[in-house]
Design a protein around this motif. Structure first.
Motif, short mmCIF file in Angstrom:
data_model
loop_
_atom_site.label_atom_id
_atom_site.label_comp_id
_atom_site.label_asym_id
_atom_site.label_seq_id
_atom_site.Cartn_x
_atom_site.Cartn_y
_atom_site.Cartn_z
N LYS A 83 -38.85 -48.01 -15.66
CA LYS A 83 -38.44 -46.89 -14.83
C LYS A 83 -37.13 -46.31 -15.36
N LEU A 84 -37.19 -45.07 -15.81
CA LEU A 84 -36.03 -44.38 -16.35
C LEU A 84 -35.67 -43.21 -15.45
N LEU A 85 -34.37 -43.11 -15.12
CA LEU A 85 -33.88 -41.98 -14.34
C LEU A 85 -32.62 -41.43 -15.01
N LEU A 86 -32.68 -40.17 -15.42
CA LEU A 86 -31.52 -39.47 -15.97
C LEU A 86 -31.15 -38.38 -14.97
N GLU A 87 -30.05 -38.61 -14.25
CA GLU A 87 -29.60 -37.60 -13.29
C GLU A 87 -29.10 -36.36 -14.03
N SER A 88 -28.69 -35.36 -13.31
CA SER A 88 -28.44 -34.03 -13.88
C SER A 88 -27.11 -33.92 -14.62
N GLY A 89 -27.09 -32.97 -15.57
CA GLY A 89 -25.85 -32.49 -16.15
C GLY A 89 -25.20 -33.36 -17.21
N SER A 90 -25.93 -34.24 -17.86
CA SER A 90 -25.34 -35.12 -18.88
C SER A 90 -25.67 -34.63 -20.28
N GLY A 91 -24.88 -35.10 -21.25
CA GLY A 91 -25.09 -34.75 -22.65
C GLY A 91 -25.35 -35.97 -23.49
N TYR A 92 -26.38 -35.90 -24.33
CA TYR A 92 -26.80 -37.02 -25.17
C TYR A 92 -26.87 -36.54 -26.62
N SER A 93 -26.08 -37.13 -27.50
CA SER A 93 -26.07 -36.73 -28.91
C SER A 93 -26.57 -37.89 -29.78
#
Length: 244
Positions: A83-93
């Motif tokens: 189960k993966l949850l990525l909440e809003s407004g983040s940056g992934y490089s």
């Protein structure tokens, strides 16, 4: 001419990103994308469990968009049952996320180039367990809101990071494990040092026994190791170092 080429390249990237978003949601029905997300370079997704990505997240998968020098694309793998949850407004490089159990990342986080977030060891540690998938250990990774993680960090299984934290180095849950057993530990510290040997010497400075043993992460003593060292020390008390 160069400006025109850059404009064409950007438009091409935008078209590729839109096509990829449609494709990825058709390919992986367990993936839920809520709202608009930003794609800069094409990431790699393999979603076999539940995954929710909320609006405003940005995934950078090309060094063209990140000057620190990415060594990989954004890569998200969710195993069946994960189960993966990525909440809003983040940056992934160039971030690698592997979810076998559970990974939860809060709102408005920033992850520098080439960060790895893994909730599993992938294989057993002991030699006899390395081909035994039942021996694989996995624990949830939970990252709060407005967390900043520096480039090239590794966040491993069991990591819990509170809101507004800044992480400049790898985390593997060691401090939480120590606290769990601290009644059986005479002394421990967790602080910045000048490297591995500086840290070892700080620990040795607090010892008061005749024998000092050193063991690193993911290492272990064989069942009779301590007894063998003590036996040989008693036979050869003039020796300074025992190893094997």
């Amino acid at each position: 001419l160069f400006i025109l080429m850059d404009i064409l390249r950007i438009k091409t990237d935008v078209l590729h990103s839109k096509f990829w978003l449609y494709y990825i949601q058709l390919k992986f029905p367990l993936l839920k994308i809520e709202g608009k997300i930003n794609i800069k370079g094409i990431p790699m997704f393999e979603i076999n469990g539940e995954a929710t990505i909320k609006s405003g997240n940005t995934f950078v998968s090309s060094p063209k968009y990140n000057p620190v020098g990415l060594t990989k694309k954004c890569n998200i793998y969710v195993r069946q049952g994960g189960k993966l949850l990525l909440e809003s407004g983040s940056g992934y490089s160039g971030v690698s996320i592997v979810c076998w159990n559970m990974v939860t990342i809060g709102k408005e986080c920033g992850f520098g180039g080439n960060v790895s977030i893994w909730d599993t060891d992938f294989h057993g540690i002991a030699a006899e367990d390395r081909v035994n998938m039942d021996a694989v250990k996995t624990e949830p990774v939970i990252i709060g809101n407005n967390v900043w993680v520096g480039a090239n960090c590794m966040l491993l299984k069991g990591t819990v990071i509170g809101d507004k934290s800044i992480i400049g180095g790898s985390t593997d849950g060691t401090v939480d494990i120590i606290k769990k057993y601290q009644e059986n530990i005479a002394f421990w510290i967790s602080e910045k040092d000048d490297g591995i040997y500086h840290g070892l010497n700080k620990g040795i400075a607090h010892t008061n026994g005749d024998l000092v043993g050193i063991i690193h992460s993911d290492d272990w003593y064989e069942p009779d190791a301590v007894e063998i060292v003590v036996e040989n020390y008693l036979k050869h008390p003039q020796s300074d170092v025992f190893y094997g």
